[in-house]
Design a protein around this motif. Structure first.
Motif, short mmCIF file in Angstrom:
data_model
loop_
_atom_site.label_atom_id
_atom_site.label_comp_id
_atom_site.label_asym_id
_atom_site.label_seq_id
_atom_site.Cartn_x
_atom_site.Cartn_y
_atom_site.Cartn_z
N LYS A 193 0.86 -1.13 0.05
CA LYS A 193 0.04 -0.04 0.05
C LYS A 193 1.03 1.33 0.00
O LYS A 193 0.22 2.36 -0.12
N GLY A 194 2.10 1.07 0.31
CA GLY A 194 3.19 2.21 -0.04
C GLY A 194 3.14 2.68 1.39
O GLY A 194 4.05 3.84 1.64
N ASP A 195 2.92 1.99 2.70
CA ASP A 195 3.12 2.37 3.95
C ASP A 195 4.57 1.84 4.45
O ASP A 195 4.73 0.79 4.23
N TRP A 196 5.18 2.69 5.26
CA TRP A 196 6.32 2.20 5.98
C TRP A 196 5.99 1.92 7.51
O TRP A 196 6.19 2.96 8.26
N ALA A 197 5.40 0.77 7.80
CA ALA A 197 4.82 0.64 9.49
C ALA A 197 5.66 0.02 10.32
O ALA A 197 5.18 -0.74 10.95
N LYS A 198 6.77 0.38 10.25
CA LYS A 198 7.86 -0.17 11.04
C LYS A 198 7.48 -0.20 12.60
O LYS A 198 7.65 -1.23 13.37
N LYS A 199 7.04 1.03 12.97
CA LYS A 199 6.79 1.31 14.51
C LYS A 199 5.32 0.36 14.84
O LYS A 199 5.35 0.04 15.77
#
Length: 303
Positions: free
Chosen positions: A124-130
């Motif tokens: 989706k283009g998200d960088w959900a590392k946290k």
């Protein structure tokens, strides 16, 4: 002797049957509802899970002497009627033991480390590392409900990873790394619960609302056994409430997935799943095809 193979198996298994001089009909492309019209002359039938050797098909199988099941589960065979008619039923309990155990372990890793959510958010283009902080398997307690071949194989793999293993079964558990408990203890102590038991009247909805209330908050549930052993509606509510941290399901109450309870589960990001692929590896299917052919040959030679 005439053998009909109604679900596709490894070509090596078919070749073994032909090498014995049997007339082998490869019938996996024939619609299942048409099988009663042609099965009457066959001495043996080789199946996987799709063909149901019961009802009209079994009634029409007037000459049947042997049923060979490439795989473990026999819930698609009317064992009582086969016994009454003197039809021998053989399966391949060892062919896909590690195959299924590996999928259960893969599910455990995927749940603990949020692998699927990581993939979908990236797409989706998200960088959900946290947001994707996971947990380790090391030091966690795995509760296995049903410690037969597959459950024991999973226990050995998870023991090597440093997990604590507890399990329950109706018989004595011989696997040294499994601490045998009663099922309430498994439910209350486990961080991960994995089901490895057949669907029977006494195991239907063995995980239900009452059982879930006894579990740890945030427990992960894995089912690579049989659909119907989990009450899907109760599981959905438990995940929604946060009581259950996530679930990984290879089997469903009705397959292919069509029940509303199954569809609702798949709407939850905490649920990952697959379409009953537990035994679906090239290696496992080759072993199953060869072993079921050997079993059918062994039985036909006794006649």
């Amino acid at each position: 002797m005439k053998v009909i193979v109604t679900d596709k198996i490894s070509g090596k298994g078919v070749d073994l049957l032909k090498a014995e001089g049997y007339e082998v009909k490869e019938a996996w492309d024939i619609p299942k509802e048409e099988l009663p019209e042609i099965i009457g002359d066959f001495d043996a039938i080789v199946i996987r899970s799709a063909t149901k050797v019961k009802g009209d098909l079994l009634d029409a199988a007037k000459n049947l002497k042997v049923v060979g099941r490439a795989g473990i589960g026999l819930d698609n065979v009317d064992l009582k009627k086969c016994e009454e008619r003197g039809i021998t039923v053989r399966n391949t309990p060892n062919a896909t033991t590690d195959t299924v155990a590996e999928l259960a372990l893969a599910f455990m890793f995927a749940l603990a480390r949020k692998v699927v959510q990581g993939t979908t958010t990236l797409r989706k283009g998200d960088w959900a590392k946290k947001q994707l902080k996971g947990s380790e398997l090391l030091g966690k307690t795995l509760g296995i409900v049903g410690c037969g071949r597959i459950g024991s194989a999973l226990a050995r793999k998870c023991n090597a990873l440093g997990m604590n293993i507890i399990g329950c079964d109706v018989v004595h558990i011989s696997e040294a790394c499994v601490d045998q408990c009663e099922i309430p203890e498994v439910f209350s102590q486990a961080d991960f619960i994995s089901l490895h038991l057949p669907l029977l009247p006494e195991t239907k909805h063995i995980i239900n609302e009452e059982a879930i209330t006894k579990m740890k908050d945030g427990v992960f549930i894995i089912n690579c056994a049989r659909g119907g052993t989990i009450d899907e509606k109760a599981l959905y509510e438990a995940i929604k409430s946060g009581k259950v941290g996530g679930a990984a399901l290879d089997v469903w109450e009705k397959e292919p997935v069509e029940l509303e309870s199954s569809k609702k589960l798949l709407e939850l990001e905490q649920v990952i799943g697959s379409p009953h692929i537990g035994a679906q590896t090239a290696e496992g299917q080759e072993r199953a095809g060869i072993q079921v052919a050997e079993a059918v040959i062994e039985e036909l030679k006794k006649l």
